[in-house]
Motif scaffolding. Sequence first.
Motif, mmCIF file in Angstrom:
data_model
loop_
_atom_site.group_PDB
_atom_site.id
_atom_site.type_symbol
_atom_site.label_atom_id
_atom_site.label_comp_id
_atom_site.label_asym_id
_atom_site.label_seq_id
_atom_site.Cartn_x
_atom_site.Cartn_y
_atom_site.Cartn_z
ATOM 1 N N LEU A 180 -1.458 25.572 7.207
ATOM 2 C CA LEU A 180 -1.800 25.111 8.559
ATOM 3 C C LEU A 180 -0.829 25.643 9.618
ATOM 4 N N SER A 181 0.425 25.822 9.223
ATOM 5 C CA SER A 181 1.390 26.285 10.224
ATOM 6 C C SER A 181 1.343 27.801 10.401
ATOM 7 N N HIS A 182 0.609 28.506 9.549
ATOM 8 C CA HIS A 182 0.541 29.965 9.660
ATOM 9 C C HIS A 182 -0.848 30.506 9.972
ATOM 10 N N HIS A 183 -1.778 29.604 10.248
ATOM 11 C CA HIS A 183 -3.141 30.030 10.583
ATOM 12 C C HIS A 183 -3.657 29.268 11.782
ATOM 13 N N HIS A 184 -4.515 29.925 12.510
ATOM 14 C CA HIS A 184 -5.090 29.302 13.691
ATOM 15 C C HIS A 184 -6.599 29.141 13.489
ATOM 16 N N LEU A 185 -7.077 27.947 13.741
ATOM 17 C CA LEU A 185 -8.499 27.648 13.590
ATOM 18 C C LEU A 185 -9.273 28.266 14.751
ATOM 19 N N VAL A 186 -10.270 29.094 14.440
ATOM 20 C CA VAL A 186 -11.040 29.743 15.517
ATOM 21 C C VAL A 186 -12.507 29.326 15.547
ATOM 22 N N ALA A 187 -12.996 28.731 14.465
ATOM 23 C CA ALA A 187 -14.388 28.259 14.484
ATOM 24 C C ALA A 187 -14.536 27.125 13.478
ATOM 25 N N MET A 188 -15.427 26.207 13.785
ATOM 26 C CA MET A 188 -15.632 25.061 12.884
ATOM 27 C C MET A 188 -17.086 24.613 12.916
ATOM 28 N N ARG A 189 -17.509 24.101 11.788
ATOM 29 C CA ARG A 189 -18.827 23.506 11.622
ATOM 30 C C ARG A 189 -18.653 22.282 10.752
ATOM 31 N N ILE A 190 -19.191 21.171 11.180
ATOM 32 C CA ILE A 190 -19.104 19.985 10.334
ATOM 33 C C ILE A 190 -20.392 19.204 10.463
ATOM 34 N N THR A 191 -20.857 18.662 9.338
ATOM 35 C CA THR A 191 -21.997 17.744 9.392
ATOM 36 C C THR A 191 -21.581 16.441 8.717
ATOM 37 N N PHE A 192 -21.976 15.342 9.343
ATOM 38 C CA PHE A 192 -21.688 14.016 8.809
ATOM 39 C C PHE A 192 -22.930 13.520 8.084
ATOM 40 N N ALA A 193 -22.761 13.102 6.838
ATOM 41 C CA ALA A 193 -23.933 12.709 6.049
ATOM 42 C C ALA A 193 -24.001 11.201 5.849
ATOM 43 N N LYS A 194 -22.877 10.571 5.676
ATOM 44 C CA LYS A 194 -22.878 9.159 5.309
ATOM 45 C C LYS A 194 -21.582 8.529 5.802
ATOM 46 N N GLU A 195 -21.692 7.352 6.379
ATOM 47 C CA GLU A 195 -20.511 6.659 6.890
ATOM 48 C C GLU A 195 -19.559 6.264 5.764
ATOM 49 N N VAL A 196 -18.266 6.300 6.074
ATOM 50 C CA VAL A 196 -17.298 5.707 5.145
ATOM 51 C C VAL A 196 -16.847 4.381 5.743
ATOM 52 N N GLN A 250 0.860 -1.172 0.000
ATOM 53 C CA GLN A 250 0.000 0.000 0.000
ATOM 54 C C GLN A 250 0.900 1.227 0.000
ATOM 55 N N THR A 251 0.347 2.335 -0.489
ATOM 56 C CA THR A 251 1.114 3.585 -0.421
ATOM 57 C C THR A 251 0.444 4.537 0.576
ATOM 58 N N TYR A 252 1.240 5.381 1.158
ATOM 59 C CA TYR A 252 0.772 6.370 2.135
ATOM 60 C C TYR A 252 1.505 7.673 1.883
ATOM 61 N N ARG A 253 0.759 8.753 1.858
ATOM 62 C CA ARG A 253 1.404 10.066 1.773
ATOM 63 C C ARG A 253 1.626 10.556 3.201
ATOM 64 N N VAL A 254 2.790 11.080 3.495
ATOM 65 C CA VAL A 254 3.052 11.592 4.845
ATOM 66 C C VAL A 254 2.243 12.877 5.028
ATOM 67 N N ARG A 255 1.399 12.905 6.061
ATOM 68 C CA ARG A 255 0.450 13.991 6.263
ATOM 69 C C ARG A 255 0.965 15.020 7.262
ATOM 70 N N TYR A 256 0.361 16.180 7.190
ATOM 71 C CA TYR A 256 0.754 17.262 8.110
ATOM 72 C C TYR A 256 0.682 16.807 9.559
ATOM 73 N N PHE A 257 -0.402 16.090 9.912
ATOM 74 C CA PHE A 257 -0.583 15.726 11.313
ATOM 75 C C PHE A 257 0.251 14.494 11.719
ATOM 76 N N ASP A 258 1.039 13.959 10.786
ATOM 77 C CA ASP A 258 2.006 12.911 11.148
ATOM 78 C C ASP A 258 3.286 13.519 11.723
ATOM 79 N N ILE A 259 3.403 14.845 11.587
ATOM 80 C CA ILE A 259 4.641 15.530 11.968
ATOM 81 C C ILE A 259 4.584 15.924 13.445
ATOM 82 N N ASP A 260 5.694 15.711 14.091
ATOM 83 C CA ASP A 260 5.847 15.966 15.510
ATOM 84 C C ASP A 260 6.289 17.397 15.764
ATOM 85 N N MET A 261 6.364 17.753 17.039
ATOM 86 C CA MET A 261 6.844 19.086 17.416
ATOM 87 C C MET A 261 8.301 19.321 17.023
ATOM 88 N N ASN A 262 9.056 18.241 16.820
ATOM 89 C CA ASN A 262 10.452 18.430 16.393
ATOM 90 C C ASN A 262 10.551 18.581 14.867
#
Lengths: 252, 252
Positions: B190-206, A157-169
């Motif tokens: 993602l490293s230059h912005h801070h999330l201040v509000a969110m809304r999400i709705t789930f419609a269908k299971e994956v 399988q292939t996996y792309r390394v994601r932003y949230f896989d990255i640690d504080m270091n």
Amino acid sequence: MEFYEIKHQLNYYECDPAGHPTLSTLINLAVLAAEADNQVNGVGLATVNQFGGGWVIINYAGNLSVHTARKEEELKIGTRVESYNKFFIIRDFYVKGPDDQIYAEFKGTFVFMDLVKRKIMTIPQAVIDLFDMDPVRRLPRLPQPGDFERSPEWDQQTYRVRYFDIDMNGHVNNAHYFDWMLDPLGGEFLSHHHLVAMRITFAKEVRMDEIITSSVSIPTPLEDGRLMTQHLIEVDGEISAKGENYWIPLEK
Amino acid sequence: MEFYEIKHQLNYYECDPAGHPTLSTLINLAVLAAEADNQVNGVGLATVNQFGGGWVIINYAGNLSVHTARKEEELKIGTRVESYNKFFIIRDFYVKGPDDQIYAEFKGTFVFMDLVKRKIMTIPQAVIDLFDMDPVRRLPRLPQPGDFERSPEWDQQTYRVRYFDIDMNGHVNNAHYFDWMLDPLGGEFLSHHHLVAMRITFAKEVRMDEIITSSVSIPTPLEDGRLMTQHLIEVDGEISAKGENYWIPLEK
């Protein structure tokens, strides 16, 4: 050296579909305990960063009990420096349950890495002086995955390394390698087998947005009734990590 | 109803590269608190499973503070049933820091799902009787993502649903949607912005092994200085979840 122990309530989101901790959870907890132990011994992140270095793990090997932890249990994770020389530190780890039953025992080898050059350096003498024990001439060598090569019938399988896989270091949290390594085995295998032993060596860091390929051998039955799987994590054909895992079929 | 509160030490592996909890961590902790609260109120997993059902979340909406939690802090996660009728439960959540500073406040809507048919059912009267409050005729409606469609300039990434994304109930842990939703924004944003509000709705299971596509709009500046991003999670062109997030640029 004495074991240093932390406690941790095992949460549902740290468990696999069977309600047991994933291997990546156990590794996350082991590193948490090691960092706490380093802190107590005065060789924590703040201190070693002053020397421009950080602790980096290069391999793990150990055993897992068939009777493993369950969601909501309070686990005890213990660790100690078992031995060291000027390049390597061997750490012992255990994971115990509420009645001190042993769920996992493993070792890991740490090196001291120059965080700018990303090269292994000798452990600074000032850091070594903080260890309450003498270095050894010959360090025990952890069991390593055998010599093997990927063959065409392996699953991958292939996996792309994601932003949230990255640690504080700024680097990939090594625990993710375990999810990448095991996932290609698929739900049918993973839900019917229990991992009882593992060996992994890390060869080369992977970086954000890189595509890693995780490949796994067809499980091989051994004479003792266990199954062995061999694993490669590669980026552009270059090996990033190599693993060998041992399994027993679950009773129905 | 009173808030029920759990405490949680924020571990490094629950944090983003900046050392703050990921949104998926906050959601994992919220669900942990909700389950504990249900347990205390006698409507926990064991009880509702007797009625062939389970609590399933259909949306979240709320705000996050700019001054957010940091690795190693002890967080307080509070929750309570705010109101309910025979189909829906609205839960309040907060995440506070050690000095009771508020890091996040949000709401979620839960339904009672028939675990075999995977259909929403009315909440059994015997379960409702366990709530120490009366139902309401008109439930407040959580803020929803607006009406929008994906357009060709949106960024997107694909994700295969992995074995370890699956929960003990055999379904994808909803928290993973947040990682899928935010990851396509990329490290630079993602490293230059801070999330201040969110809304999400789930419609269908994956489901396991399905390939989901997560797409995100070009960030739109709003008059109040925030940026808005719109998100779709799709499988084979069918919407599984829809999100809307609000960001402020981080000071250098």
